[in-house]
Design a protein around this motif. Structure first.
Motif, PDB file in Angstrom:
ATOM      1  N   THR A  31       0.836  -1.199   0.000  1.00 17.73           N
ATOM      2  CA  THR A  31       0.000   0.000   0.000  1.00 17.73           C
ATOM      3  C   THR A  31       0.875   1.256   0.000  1.00 17.73           C
ATOM      4  O   THR A  31       0.611   2.223  -0.712  1.00 17.73           O
ATOM      5  CB  THR A  31      -0.934  -0.011   1.235  1.00 17.73           C
TER       6      THR A  31
ATOM      7  N   TYR B 237      -6.528  -2.190   5.455  1.00 16.56           N
ATOM      8  CA  TYR B 237      -5.428  -1.223   5.657  1.00 16.56           C
ATOM      9  C   TYR B 237      -5.398  -0.209   4.527  1.00 16.56           C
ATOM     10  O   TYR B 237      -5.527  -0.579   3.373  1.00 16.56           O
ATOM     11  CB  TYR B 237      -4.076  -1.958   5.653  1.00 16.56           C
ATOM     12  N   PHE B 238      -5.238   1.061   4.871  1.00 17.89           N
ATOM     13  CA  PHE B 238      -4.998   2.043   3.793  1.00 17.89           C
ATOM     14  C   PHE B 238      -4.117   3.173   4.287  1.00 17.89           C
ATOM     15  O   PHE B 238      -3.783   3.215   5.470  1.00 17.89           O
ATOM     16  CB  PHE B 238      -6.304   2.591   3.204  1.00 17.89           C
TER      17      PHE B 238
ATOM     18  N   ARG C 231      -7.666  11.423   3.181  1.00 18.63           N
ATOM     19  CA  ARG C 231      -7.329  11.543   4.603  1.00 18.63           C
ATOM     20  C   ARG C 231      -6.186  12.541   4.784  1.00 18.63           C
ATOM     21  O   ARG C 231      -6.242  13.410   5.652  1.00 18.63           O
ATOM     22  CB  ARG C 231      -6.928  10.183   5.164  1.00 18.63           C
ATOM     23  N   ASP C 232      -5.169  12.421   3.922  1.00 16.92           N
ATOM     24  CA  ASP C 232      -4.026  13.328   4.028  1.00 16.92           C
ATOM     25  C   ASP C 232      -4.423  14.772   3.732  1.00 16.92           C
ATOM     26  O   ASP C 232      -3.720  15.699   4.102  1.00 16.92           O
ATOM     27  CB  ASP C 232      -2.905  12.908   3.064  1.00 16.92           C
TER      28      ASP C 232
ATOM     29  N   LYS D  91      -7.865   2.476  -2.121  1.00 13.10           N
ATOM     30  CA  LYS D  91      -6.993   2.775  -0.984  1.00 13.10           C
ATOM     31  C   LYS D  91      -6.154   4.022  -1.218  1.00 13.10           C
ATOM     32  O   LYS D  91      -5.924   4.801  -0.288  1.00 13.10           O
ATOM     33  CB  LYS D  91      -6.089   1.585  -0.705  1.00 13.10           C
ATOM     34  N   VAL D  92      -5.674   4.189  -2.448  1.00  9.73           N
ATOM     35  CA  VAL D  92      -4.881   5.379  -2.754  1.00  9.73           C
ATOM     36  C   VAL D  92      -5.756   6.626  -2.586  1.00  9.73           C
ATOM     37  O   VAL D  92      -5.339   7.615  -1.975  1.00  9.73           O
ATOM     38  CB  VAL D  92      -4.271   5.288  -4.180  1.00  9.73           C
TER      39      VAL D  92
ATOM     40  N   ALA E 251      -8.504   6.876  -0.730  1.00 10.93           N
ATOM     41  CA  ALA E 251      -8.834   7.015   0.696  1.00 10.93           C
ATOM     42  C   ALA E 251      -7.698   7.711   1.437  1.00 10.93           C
ATOM     43  O   ALA E 251      -7.907   8.647   2.210  1.00 10.93           O
ATOM     44  CB  ALA E 251      -9.099   5.638   1.315  1.00 10.93           C
ATOM     45  N   ARG E 252      -6.509   7.258   1.152  1.00 14.63           N
ATOM     46  CA  ARG E 252      -5.343   7.820   1.827  1.00 14.63           C
ATOM     47  C   ARG E 252      -5.141   9.291   1.453  1.00 14.63           C
ATOM     48  O   ARG E 252      -4.852  10.129   2.313  1.00 14.63           O
ATOM     49  CB  ARG E 252      -4.137   6.965   1.440  1.00 14.63           C
ATOM     50  N   ALA E 253      -5.295   9.593   0.157  1.00 10.14           N
ATOM     51  CA  ALA E 253      -5.082  10.970  -0.298  1.00 10.14           C
ATOM     52  C   ALA E 253      -6.119  11.900   0.327  1.00 10.14           C
ATOM     53  O   ALA E 253      -5.792  13.018   0.740  1.00 10.14           O
ATOM     54  CB  ALA E 253      -5.155  11.039  -1.822  1.00 10.14           C
TER      55      ALA E 253
ATOM     56  N   GLN F  35       2.067   6.815  -6.851  1.00 13.76           N
ATOM     57  CA  GLN F  35       1.025   7.760  -7.255  1.00 13.76           C
ATOM     58  C   GLN F  35       1.486   9.198  -7.017  1.00 13.76           C
ATOM     59  O   GLN F  35       1.276  10.075  -7.843  1.00 13.76           O
ATOM     60  CB  GLN F  35      -0.278   7.460  -6.507  1.00 13.76           C
TER      61      GLN F  35
ATOM     62  N   ALA G 262       2.462   1.718  -3.447  1.00 11.77           N
ATOM     63  CA  ALA G 262       1.474   2.181  -4.428  1.00 11.77           C
ATOM     64  C   ALA G 262       1.219   3.674  -4.251  1.00 11.77           C
ATOM     65  O   ALA G 262       1.108   4.430  -5.217  1.00 11.77           O
ATOM     66  CB  ALA G 262       0.166   1.403  -4.272  1.00 11.77           C
ATOM     67  N   PHE G 263       1.148   4.085  -2.999  1.00 13.00           N
ATOM     68  CA  PHE G 263       0.877   5.496  -2.730  1.00 13.00           C
ATOM     69  C   PHE G 263       2.059   6.364  -3.148  1.00 13.00           C
ATOM     70  O   PHE G 263       1.895   7.420  -3.756  1.00 13.00           O
ATOM     71  CB  PHE G 263       0.553   5.699  -1.244  1.00 13.00           C
TER      72      PHE G 263
ATOM     73  N   LEU H 260      -4.976  12.671  -8.375  1.00 16.11           N
ATOM     74  CA  LEU H 260      -5.566  12.699  -7.026  1.00 16.11           C
ATOM     75  C   LEU H 260      -6.023  14.109  -6.680  1.00 16.11           C
ATOM     76  O   LEU H 260      -7.068  14.300  -6.063  1.00 16.11           O
ATOM     77  CB  LEU H 260      -4.535  12.235  -5.994  1.00 16.11           C
TER      78      LEU H 260
ATOM     79  N   GLU I 231       1.953  12.317  -9.624  1.00 14.98           N
ATOM     80  CA  GLU I 231       1.349  13.641  -9.453  1.00 14.98           C
ATOM     81  C   GLU I 231       2.418  14.725  -9.551  1.00 14.98           C
ATOM     82  O   GLU I 231       2.170  15.798 -10.079  1.00 14.98           O
ATOM     83  CB  GLU I 231       0.661  13.747  -8.095  1.00 14.98           C
TER      84      GLU I 231
END
Lengths: 571, 139
Positions: A458, A570-571, B32-33, B25-26, B28-30, A465, A461-462, B121, A469
């Motif tokens: 996870t 989980y995220f 949240r951040d 999930k990406v 959701a996380r973004a 991303q 992956a983030f 995002l 960006e």
């Protein structure tokens, strides 16, 4: 883990290496410094798609201990870095195996016959979501999903239709199926039996890799332990009765598609493999009786050299683990045979024709990495299941690589490249760090319980991303070279919603015609057997399938005993 | 009374059997951040479970991620179920593999926005910031 990974004192002479070092220093201080001052490089830091830093130039200094015999050896020789077969593609090309299946069993039968007629050499079955989760087409959770992502299968009847006119003694079939693998394999065995082909004659693969489901793909039903018990039952049964069947396809593909780095894909896949070997041994089998039927499945992503290095490192690591850690004696147990699929996640919805190019490059990496079989994705798969035209281009891509480019003329053509060898070593070292960490956690099952691989993926992956960006990484047509107001230029396949109705009707009819009493009593036997951990469930499931029990009935009966797994999210 | 500046609450959900959760999930996380309160329900949620979670958590928006092809059933059915519970002021948006032809039909059914693969995002965050506001507290 006590597996030797490094060798000291290679084929380079110390003085010669010194000479190179000296020359490199001169080059760096002289022409390089001048050039960079005048024309700075495009970036401060160059890295792979997995964010592994890549140097400007690789020389013998990067592989000072390079020992040809220990690190590479010859093709078909331990540790198989250059390939598991002696002549590799000069002897036989890789199997061109396109993953396919959609709609009704009739439509899938038609597509398979088409694929075989255009030169495909093996089948690969895609099932719809309800089938993947062991649910019948008329289950409430199946609404909207029947026949969408693959073919719908409820009972043996569907399998009989799918394989009608396809000789099951000649074609090998790979089934991408996990929690209900035991049911689908039973259907395959019985469908073949009805064609007059006995179970010792059929060949193929079930994915049957539940560990990577908990790590990445998330197709689960039962908790990890009963899930692994079913994996074990398949391995044990096939070892005794279906000797040509590949019992587990230990998969990195889904780990990578979930966003992992190449190193994580390599490490987690091998950690899963280690667990499956332990499992077979604990089940009382001799390691050399079952390990040769384990195969692997990797992703081939866009970073060309990183992928090739990953595949070469994977073979070398597995050989060492099998021989040194598990003491396997049969060289076939040391072989890492693998299937590769080009990276679905690298394809773009934008400017979809570009996907043909991406897939071609990824396929080339898989071939240079020494794969045994290959699926090339179609250009339209970010939109829908592929059209016939799109799958044809995808298969043609493999044929062009095989017959026109000349890359299959020689074995492991990149072997000995300073860069490739250094990168292969680096992938291996970094993968070992992960594997050792997992061993410290008590193995992959406790690691999964702790969410360790899931969180690592996870996170990766983030990070990727964010790099997109920030335009640190570019994807043509997505974050650069965008075509404003782009219209979808290609035809896409729509699955007829009628499929649902057709499946409902067939299911009803099958239920009317079978002996429901016999099914009911066998389901009771299955519940009893499931409660006894020592029982192998394969024989009773074969009996159930023969009586046209549905996949939902069989999986449901076991659910009553095993319980259900819930996503920790989980995220 | 002026409502205080409470955080906007978003439910990110994966309906049905589809297991592709990387995008969900990406996102959701973004979110949240970026200061939103985010609830992620995990995989394999039935629509009733999603509606229940939305009610329990009193969310302002629901983002669904669907990559399986079942979007033409799932979105309209969810909106119908929200209506039945009097929750039609919850903003529903989504993303995934959704053919462009289907987007107008989904919007007609009440989906506020669909994000296709490759969406930045930042674009999603901006959109949520502009289009999802705290709902009137229903007590």
């Amino acid at each position: 883990m006590a597996v030797e990974t490094k060798t000291k004192g290679g084929i380079f002479e110390e003085e010669k290496l010194e000479e190179v070092s000296e020359a490199q220093r001169e080059w760096e201080e002289g022409p390089l410094k001048k050039e960079v001052a005048r024309h700075p490089e495009r970036k401060d830091r160059f890295s792979t798609i997995s964010d592994l830093e890549i140097k400007r130039l690789y020389t013998p200094r990067d592989i000072p201990d390079f020992d040809y015999m220990k690190d590479l050896n010859f093709p078909g020789c331990y540790p198989y870095t250059r390939g598991v077969h002696t002549t590799m593609y000069r002897g036989r090309l890789w199997t061109m195996r396109q993953f396919a299946g959609f709609g009704t069993p009739e439509q899938t039968n038609e597509r398979y016959k088409y694929l075989l007629s255009i030169g495909q050499t093996g089948l690969s079955m895609a099932f719809d979501f309800p089938t993947l989760y062991g649910r019948d087409s008329d289950d409430p959770m199946s609404r909207g999903e029947v026949g969408k992502c693959g073919v719908a299968v409820d009972t043996l009847r569907d399998f009989e239709i799918i394989f009608e006119g396809i000789p099951m003694d000649k074609v090998t079939t790979s089934m991408t199926i996990n929690p209900p693998a035991i049911v689908l394999l039973a259907m395959y065995i019985v469908a073949a039996e009805k064609q007059g082909v006995s179970q010792d004659k059929i060949g193929g693969t079930v994915q049957n890799d539940m560990l990577k489901e908990f790590i990445a793909q998330k197709t689960w039903i039962y908790p990890p332990l009963p899930s692994l018990r079913l994996v074990r039952d398949i391995v044990v049964y096939c070892t005794h009765h279906v000797p040509k069947w590949n019992t587990i396809s230990i998969s990195g593909y889904h780990i990578r598609e979930a966003g992992s780095t190449a190193v994580q894909e390599l490490a987690f896949t091998i950690a899963d493999g280690i667990e499956y070997v332990k499992m077979g041994i604990e089940a009382g089998l001799d390691v050399d009786a079952f390990a040769p039927r384990y195969s692997f499945f990797f992703d081939s992503h866009m970073d060309f050299f990183e992928e090739i290095a990953k595949m070469r490192a994977a073979r070398r690591m597995w050989a060492r683990i099998m021989r040194e850690k598990f003491g396997a004696k049969n060289p076939r147990s040391w072989w890492m045979r693998f299937h590769t699929q080009t990276a679905g996640c690298s394809l773009t919805a934008q400017q979809p024709l570009n996907n043909i190019v991406r897939t071609a490059i990824e396929a080339l990496a898989a071939v240079l990495g020494g794969t045994q079989s290959l699926h090339t994705n179609s250009m339209d798969e970010t939109w829908a299941l592929p059209t016939e035209e799109a799958v044809t281009v995808a298969l043609r891509t493999q044929q062009i690589i095989a017959y026109e480019t000349g890359v299959a003329n020689t074995i492991d053509p990149l072997g000995g490249s300073y860069f490739i060898e250094a990168l292969t070593n680096e992938m291996e070292e970094k993968a070992w760090e992960y594997i050792n960490k997992i061993e410290d956690l008590g193995g992959i099952i406790p690691a999964i319980d702790a969410g360790y691989p899931q969180k690592e993926i996870t996170e990766a992956a983030f990070r990727y991303q964010q790099q997109l960006e920030a335009k640190e990484k570019l994807i043509v047509g997505v974050n650069e070279y965008i075509m404003p107001g782009e219209e979808l230029p290609i035809e896409i396949l729509k699955v007829d919603p009628e499929v649902e109705r057709v499946q409902f009707e067939r299911l009803d009819e099958v239920k009317k015609r079978r002996s429901s009493e016999r099914v009911k009593s066998l389901l009771d036997d299955l519940r009893d057997a499931a409660a006894d951990e020592k029982e192998n469930l394969m024989p009773i499931i074969i009996d159930l399938v023969r009586e046209y029990a549905t996949i939902g009935e069989i999986m449901g009966a076991m659910k009553e005993v095993f319980g259900e797994y819930r996503d920790p999210g989980y995220f | 009374m002026e409502k205080d500046e409470r955080k906007v609450k978003i439910l990110i959900a994966k309906p049905g059997l589809d297991g592709h959760d990387r995008g969900a999930k990406v996102v959701a996380r973004a979110l949240r951040d970026s200061g939103f309160e985010v609830i992620y329900t995990g995989l394999h949620q039935s629509l009733d479970q999603i509606v229940h979670a939305a009610m329990e958590e009193d969310v302002d928006g629901i983002g669904l991620s669907i990559l399986s092809g079942a979007h033409m059933y799932i979105f309209p059915t969810l909106i119908e179920k929200l209506k039945e519970q009097g929750l039609d002021d919850i903003v529903v948006f989504g993303g995934g593999i959704i053919p462009t032809d289907d987007i107008p039909k989904l919007k007609e059914a009440g989906v506020k926005q669909i994000f296709l693969p490759g969406t930045a995002l930042e674009e999603i965050i901006e959109w949520v910031r502009e289009n999802v506001k705290p709902r009137a507290v229903s007590l």
